[in-house]
Design a protein around this motif. Sequence first.
Motif, short mmCIF file in Angstrom:
data_model
loop_
_atom_site.label_atom_id
_atom_site.label_comp_id
_atom_site.label_asym_id
_atom_site.label_seq_id
_atom_site.Cartn_x
_atom_site.Cartn_y
_atom_site.Cartn_z
N THR A 1 0.83 -1.21 0.00
CA THR A 1 0.00 0.00 0.00
C THR A 1 0.86 1.26 0.00
N LEU A 2 1.93 1.26 0.80
CA LEU A 2 2.83 2.41 0.83
C LEU A 2 3.49 2.63 -0.53
N ALA A 3 3.82 1.54 -1.22
CA ALA A 3 4.41 1.68 -2.55
C ALA A 3 3.42 2.30 -3.53
N LEU A 4 2.15 1.92 -3.43
CA LEU A 4 1.14 2.53 -4.29
C LEU A 4 0.94 4.00 -3.95
N LEU A 5 0.91 4.33 -2.66
CA LEU A 5 0.75 5.73 -2.27
C LEU A 5 1.91 6.58 -2.76
N MET A 6 3.11 6.00 -2.79
CA MET A 6 4.24 6.72 -3.35
C MET A 6 4.04 6.95 -4.85
N LYS A 7 3.58 5.92 -5.55
CA LYS A 7 3.33 6.03 -7.00
C LYS A 7 2.27 7.09 -7.27
N TRP A 8 1.30 7.19 -6.37
CA TRP A 8 0.21 8.15 -6.56
C TRP A 8 0.53 9.53 -5.99
N SER A 9 1.77 9.73 -5.57
CA SER A 9 2.22 11.03 -5.04
C SER A 9 1.45 11.44 -3.78
N MET A 10 1.11 10.44 -2.96
CA MET A 10 0.38 10.70 -1.72
C MET A 10 1.17 10.31 -0.48
N LEU A 11 2.24 9.56 -0.64
CA LEU A 11 3.01 9.08 0.50
C LEU A 11 3.65 10.25 1.25
N GLY A 12 3.50 10.25 2.56
CA GLY A 12 4.00 11.36 3.37
C GLY A 12 3.04 12.53 3.43
N ARG A 13 2.00 12.48 2.60
CA ARG A 13 0.99 13.54 2.60
C ARG A 13 -0.37 13.02 3.03
N ILE A 14 -0.53 11.72 3.08
CA ILE A 14 -1.78 11.13 3.55
C ILE A 14 -1.48 10.36 4.83
N SER A 15 -2.33 10.50 5.81
CA SER A 15 -2.08 9.80 7.07
C SER A 15 -3.36 9.73 7.89
N ALA A 16 -3.24 9.09 9.04
CA ALA A 16 -4.37 8.97 9.96
C ALA A 16 -3.82 8.93 11.38
N GLN A 17 -4.41 9.73 12.25
CA GLN A 17 -4.02 9.76 13.66
C GLN A 17 -5.23 9.46 14.52
N CYS A 18 -5.02 8.63 15.54
CA CYS A 18 -6.13 8.17 16.38
C CYS A 18 -6.05 8.80 17.77
N PHE A 19 -7.23 9.11 18.30
CA PHE A 19 -7.35 9.71 19.63
C PHE A 19 -8.53 9.08 20.34
N SER A 20 -8.48 9.07 21.67
CA SER A 20 -9.64 8.74 22.48
C SER A 20 -10.28 10.05 22.96
N PHE A 21 -11.56 9.98 23.34
CA PHE A 21 -12.23 11.15 23.91
C PHE A 21 -13.09 10.73 25.08
N ASP A 22 -13.50 11.69 25.90
CA ASP A 22 -14.00 11.38 27.23
C ASP A 22 -15.50 11.59 27.44
N GLN A 23 -16.22 12.03 26.42
CA GLN A 23 -17.66 12.29 26.58
C GLN A 23 -18.43 11.53 25.50
N SER A 24 -19.72 11.33 25.73
CA SER A 24 -20.55 10.69 24.73
C SER A 24 -20.68 11.57 23.49
N PHE A 25 -20.60 10.94 22.32
CA PHE A 25 -20.71 11.66 21.05
C PHE A 25 -22.11 11.48 20.48
N TYR A 26 -22.69 12.59 20.03
CA TYR A 26 -23.97 12.56 19.33
C TYR A 26 -23.82 13.33 18.02
N PRO A 27 -24.29 12.76 16.90
CA PRO A 27 -24.10 13.41 15.61
C PRO A 27 -24.61 14.84 15.55
N TYR A 28 -25.68 15.15 16.29
CA TYR A 28 -26.22 16.51 16.23
C TYR A 28 -25.30 17.52 16.93
N LYS A 29 -24.29 17.02 17.66
CA LYS A 29 -23.31 17.89 18.30
C LYS A 29 -21.96 17.83 17.57
N SER A 30 -22.00 17.48 16.30
CA SER A 30 -20.77 17.30 15.53
C SER A 30 -19.93 18.57 15.46
#
Length: 268
Positions: free
Chosen positions: A30-59
């Motif tokens: 996948t990383l090799a494809l992202l490099m070919k598509w000029s996205m490697l190092g520019r596309i990413s994902a970071q994960c976090f936890s949160f402490d309160q209940s989430f409701y879509p109407y409070k997005s």
Amino acid sequence: MAGEGCEFEQTFSFSPLPAKKPSFLQDRDTLALLMKWSMLGRISAQCFSFDQSFYPYKSDRFALCFFRDPNVVSSLRNMKGGARMTLDRPVVCVDVEQVLCTEVSMKLFDPIYSCGVLRPSGHVVKCLHDVYPDYDELRQMLREEDSEHYSVIGREERREFLFCIFKHLCFGGELCQHEDTIDPYISTTKLIYKDLISVQKHPETKKISVVSSILKVCAHDDSGRCFPGGREEEQTFAYLIVDPYKRHVTLFYHHYGVGSFDIKAEDL
């Protein structure tokens, strides 16, 4: 757009989850494809936890608290890659768009295989274009409403997060080397989608459904847009993927531009 008020209403706190790294960022193919598509190092994902209940109407409030949280700010300042967020000024407002996310299979893409965009071999049909050199029928169908194939994917399906990921990958980065066949786009879309969303199975019907909420986001400080950075471009995007049960949120983003920054081919 959400602005002032986070301090006076429900406030969310966020903590980084560095051990929760999506597999698409660790898969060599996948990383090799992202490099070919000029996205490697520019596309990413970071994960976090949160402490309160989430409701879509409070997005809106959720997203505003996210980009104001000190742990988020610190994490994004210290990240590698081209979408780093400097946040020299505090975020004053956010734009939030709720993105449809109901698909639990790849059937959405079935019409593409029989509409004339692809040859029987799966190769993408090339075409001439006044603006874009080396264009093809797939990208034309994805982007241009006057394409004869545009309607093979309905307007509701085009709003699906699964389709958004596929479209982003097909257009790639500024120096993208586009694929001759559709398979790499489909397989990478499936991997990223499965990585990012959460599903549950109904105990009685055994039906699988998506539980994640998807928010397309853009943060502004008092001088204008600050995340995702760079000029406004369809391929510069940021999504918050919220799992309301685990209280986890993933920031999935891409910064359109040239270069893959500090990730090199020998690192793959």
